[in-house]
Motif scaffolding. Sequence first.
Motif, mmCIF file in Angstrom:
data_model
loop_
_atom_site.group_PDB
_atom_site.id
_atom_site.type_symbol
_atom_site.label_atom_id
_atom_site.label_comp_id
_atom_site.label_asym_id
_atom_site.label_seq_id
_atom_site.Cartn_x
_atom_site.Cartn_y
_atom_site.Cartn_z
ATOM 1 N N MET A 10 29.761 10.228 38.466
ATOM 2 C CA MET A 10 30.385 9.073 37.809
ATOM 3 C C MET A 10 29.603 8.643 36.581
ATOM 4 O O MET A 10 30.141 8.048 35.663
ATOM 5 C CB MET A 10 30.463 7.888 38.766
ATOM 6 C CG MET A 10 31.274 8.117 40.001
ATOM 7 S SD MET A 10 33.020 8.011 39.680
ATOM 8 C CE MET A 10 33.166 6.293 39.241
ATOM 9 N N MET A 11 28.305 8.903 36.603
ATOM 10 C CA MET A 11 27.467 8.422 35.507
ATOM 11 C C MET A 11 27.380 9.430 34.364
ATOM 12 O O MET A 11 26.824 9.139 33.328
ATOM 13 C CB MET A 11 26.061 8.110 36.023
ATOM 14 C CG MET A 11 26.052 6.973 37.035
ATOM 15 S SD MET A 11 24.412 6.603 37.615
ATOM 16 C CE MET A 11 23.747 5.753 36.186
ATOM 17 N N SER A 50 21.563 -1.736 40.612
ATOM 18 C CA SER A 50 22.972 -1.403 40.446
ATOM 19 C C SER A 50 23.144 -0.346 39.363
ATOM 20 O O SER A 50 22.586 -0.466 38.273
ATOM 21 C CB SER A 50 23.761 -2.659 40.058
ATOM 22 O OG SER A 50 25.014 -2.283 39.515
ATOM 23 N N LEU A 51 23.912 0.697 39.681
ATOM 24 C CA LEU A 51 24.131 1.754 38.695
ATOM 25 C C LEU A 51 25.068 1.259 37.600
ATOM 26 O O LEU A 51 24.946 1.640 36.439
ATOM 27 C CB LEU A 51 24.749 2.985 39.366
ATOM 28 C CG LEU A 51 24.093 3.476 40.663
ATOM 29 C CD1 LEU A 51 24.858 4.656 41.230
ATOM 30 C CD2 LEU A 51 22.655 3.843 40.401
ATOM 31 N N PHE A 52 26.011 0.420 37.962
ATOM 32 C CA PHE A 52 27.021 -0.045 37.002
ATOM 33 C C PHE A 52 26.465 -1.147 36.113
ATOM 34 O O PHE A 52 26.620 -1.119 34.895
ATOM 35 C CB PHE A 52 28.252 -0.554 37.764
ATOM 36 C CG PHE A 52 29.408 -0.906 36.871
ATOM 37 C CD1 PHE A 52 30.390 0.026 36.589
ATOM 38 C CD2 PHE A 52 29.524 -2.171 36.315
ATOM 39 C CE1 PHE A 52 31.451 -0.289 35.764
ATOM 40 C CE2 PHE A 52 30.589 -2.493 35.488
ATOM 41 C CZ PHE A 52 31.551 -1.549 35.218
ATOM 42 N N TYR A 53 25.818 -2.117 36.714
ATOM 43 C CA TYR A 53 25.348 -3.268 35.948
ATOM 44 C C TYR A 53 23.964 -3.028 35.329
ATOM 45 O O TYR A 53 23.538 -3.790 34.463
ATOM 46 C CB TYR A 53 25.292 -4.513 36.833
ATOM 47 C CG TYR A 53 26.652 -5.060 37.202
ATOM 48 C CD1 TYR A 53 27.245 -6.077 36.465
ATOM 49 C CD2 TYR A 53 27.367 -4.544 38.272
ATOM 50 C CE1 TYR A 53 28.491 -6.576 36.792
ATOM 51 C CE2 TYR A 53 28.613 -5.022 38.612
ATOM 52 C CZ TYR A 53 29.181 -6.047 37.862
ATOM 53 O OH TYR A 53 30.419 -6.520 38.190
ATOM 54 N N GLY A 54 23.274 -2.010 35.827
ATOM 55 C CA GLY A 54 21.951 -1.713 35.292
ATOM 56 C C GLY A 54 20.954 -2.828 35.542
ATOM 57 O O GLY A 54 20.054 -3.059 34.737
ATOM 58 N N ARG A 70 31.490 3.763 42.630
ATOM 59 C CA ARG A 70 30.619 4.395 43.627
ATOM 60 C C ARG A 70 29.163 3.961 43.402
ATOM 61 O O ARG A 70 28.246 4.769 43.422
ATOM 62 C CB ARG A 70 30.727 5.924 43.566
ATOM 63 C CG ARG A 70 32.112 6.455 43.836
ATOM 64 C CD ARG A 70 32.555 6.149 45.283
ATOM 65 N NE ARG A 70 33.809 6.814 45.622
ATOM 66 C CZ ARG A 70 35.022 6.262 45.490
ATOM 67 N NH1 ARG A 70 35.149 5.033 45.013
ATOM 68 N NH2 ARG A 70 36.099 6.922 45.833
ATOM 69 N N THR A 85 34.401 -3.636 41.731
ATOM 70 C CA THR A 85 33.844 -2.806 40.663
ATOM 71 C C THR A 85 32.880 -1.776 41.243
ATOM 72 O O THR A 85 32.905 -0.606 40.864
ATOM 73 C CB THR A 85 33.083 -3.710 39.661
ATOM 74 O OG1 THR A 85 33.968 -4.731 39.221
ATOM 75 C CG2 THR A 85 32.591 -2.924 38.471
#
Lengths: 306, 587
Positions: free
Chosen positions: A37-38, A80-84, A269, A264
């Motif tokens: 995903m990243m 968090s991978l999304f929010y960093g 993921r 989200t």
Amino acid sequence: MTGYVVRRLIQAVGVVVGVSVFIFCLVRLLPGDPARMMLPESASAEQVQAMRRSLGLDQPIPVQYVIFASQAVRGDLGRSLFYGAPATEVVLGHLPATLQLAGFSLSFALLVAVPVGVLSAVRRDSIWDFLAIGLALAGQSMPAFWLGLTLILVFAVLLGVLPAAGSGSLAHLILPGITLGAYLMALVTRLVRSGLLDVLNEDYVRTARAKGLGAWAVTYGHALRNVLIPLITVVGLQLGSLLGGAVITETVFAWPGVGTVLFTAINARDYPLIQASVLLLSIFFVLINLAVDLLYAYVDPRIRHA
Amino acid sequence: MGFHPVSQDGARRMVGRRSVSRRRFLYQTVGLAAAASLLAACNQPGPTSVAEPPKPTAAPPPPTTAPAAAAKPAEAKPAEAAKPAEAKPAEAKPAAAAPTQAAPASKPADTLLNFAKPGKVRTKDPQRFYGLNEFVLHRNVFEPLVDIDQKGKLYGVLAESWTPSADGKVWTIKLRQGVKFHDGTPFDAESVKATVARAKDNDKSGFKFVFKDFEDEPVRIVDKNTVELRTKIPIAPLLNNIVVLYMVPPKAGDNRDMTYEDAVGTGPYRLTDFNIDQQYVMEANADYWQRGLPKIGKVIYRPILEQSSLVAALRAGQADLIEGISQENAATIKNDPNFKIIASELWQTDFLTVNGEGNPNLAKPGVRRAFNYGLDREVIARDILSGDGKPLASYPPRGILGYTEKAPIKTNPYNVEQAKKELAEAGLSGGLEAELKVPNGQFTKGKEIAEYVVQELGKIGIKLTLNLQEPIPALESFTAGQYEVGYGGSIAVTGDPDRYLQERIVGDLYHTKFGDEEAKNAIRQAATVVDPAKRQELYEQAAVRIWEAPPFIYLHQINWNYAARSKVKSFTWAANRIFSFVDTELA
């Protein structure tokens, strides 16, 4: 009482540990690889492997859990991978919005449900009773997303009196608050009605009437007080659901709470964030239940001494 | 379930010496909870309502006669590829939404555009992810050296001109002068060097792959306003590959964690508020290098993930412009004079991908041709997509280099008899069975089109079983080769076919086992030849060969709808969905 509290606290810790294991395994069963995903779709296998290594996903699941648990007890639920950003920080940062929504929904539910429930019970089989039962049935039957969109259509699009989505003012809170609180409102209405109907036939109510008390004093001063115990239990449990179950409502209304974060996180993921959201929500849920139990004991002294 | 009453005296005795009675305690608790809830609702910091009046911002300088003049590109070498376009970004407004009102535009400082789309921006760092949601925000705050217009033509943004060397390995780029970052730092060659340095050779960068064939010293500074991009092999689409590489100031170059949060770019807007879940507020950059631009004082971009909520926000006046509106929703507002639908033609193609590794029947070229002939793309484009698409049966799509209708290629080769004949010649006159995996909700009308595909191919004996799956695992199964037939799509972000063809055809990302080496060689060669005419020829050669044994069954090129309130006077969409509000105007 102290023993009771200690016993309940130990149980609470057990529940939280159980939830952490469950959610840890569950997110890893979700199809979809956070490393992919990243990265762009064309990322090479080596790049994906490197990303998995950097995220610690190349370790066996038990090892990953031990690392997670040892960090969690120190208050670190990962990044968090999304929010960093630290996952705990992300969840706690969104918690006020969720609490606000839950608080509003709860207030709405109680302010509507208690008088309606009382009216329904006192005027049994009248038009008011049927209306109240209809309201309760509708509140429990309507899915949140449908109710939310209908409210948006009526109050935001057609009448233009309330905002369709977003946050920031009391006006923004009304539609999601009603959407989220509708189910609880219906539940409490039915609870108050049935509880009150039982109580109104009790001897002490007849006695109260016999000694000349007015209808108001009998209903609110004597009868309703005895409906409070099941009410507190239900409201306490439902408050936990309001905190954790607002995902759909928050998504429909773009409300920036923990539900939106969880939505989200699942879509992205974002393992650490899913874990942190569920774990922290479960801790709140357990704490609220604990508080309800203690309050219950306080309101009904027989429980304390049982 | 009656509860026995507890007498008040008894209760008081049990409570003992407590000074608060239970009744009072309950009243206070309920009262406090209600009051706290209301207070909290009223006191949430910083209203984020999009309905708020715009704060006055510093007005951009008054319009001058023309945008900054573009320098002429250096003399073209014989093998020159890109025909360096005159760099006039502000003039690149092809086919924008037609103005609907003649009212004069408001002053920029007074204007607010509420924009909403169903996607969140994950970071302020423009090089951390290679993702469309990020690009849209970043393109307004940061700028690339070059960009592409709706016709696929390159134009200079921070580059004034560019010239490839004779061997195509060195691109000399003249930078625009007088450009400043939002913090006043001048934009110059050091900025380019720093930007490329942090994006290359960094596992945390989303752009690492862009620079894989660059020299160890990818940027050589010639002088303050001139750089050379140096590659190991000639890369024809080099400039296209960097259209989403946004320039950061030199000090950001030290940040290798991809956590550059200052959001200091050279773009037309400054990012003044960034809240991932709520809104991204951009205010006009008063010192923007294109005089007179931007034309809007403030843009608030809000992520609204739910399609119905997105449309409701537009109808309720909370949003002025929304992206990604479905045909059904478009139909509900297109006859309303308060709104308009702005359709854009994307460089996006949807296709069926056929796995060549599992089911041996699917590896047969004749079977794949039968797929190709068995589908009426007119029906898909006209009836299922309600006109929001155009038939397409080869790659690349219309509008970018390499598009061809050279015989035998047709945009809609529908021919049932031919399809049956192909199957029979492949020894499958009795038909075949396979599973069609569809990433549910990922592509416009994907499910409906897939149902049509199942129905139509069923008529010629190809019995497909529809399997709707969550998008993420479905798409991952394509790259893992764990599928038979899949429904996919691709958008040419760079405006050049090279990346798609290298990944999907040459690199065989989806395990189609396409084995025509001549076609692959033509694609490889096209990536290194800088003459666009020659590239076109090579891509046509490849397309014709691919037609004979298609690894993908292309279905259509999709349109993408924006919906706007009529106050949006002009808006320039982008065929790769990465647009800027630099010249957007409100009535």
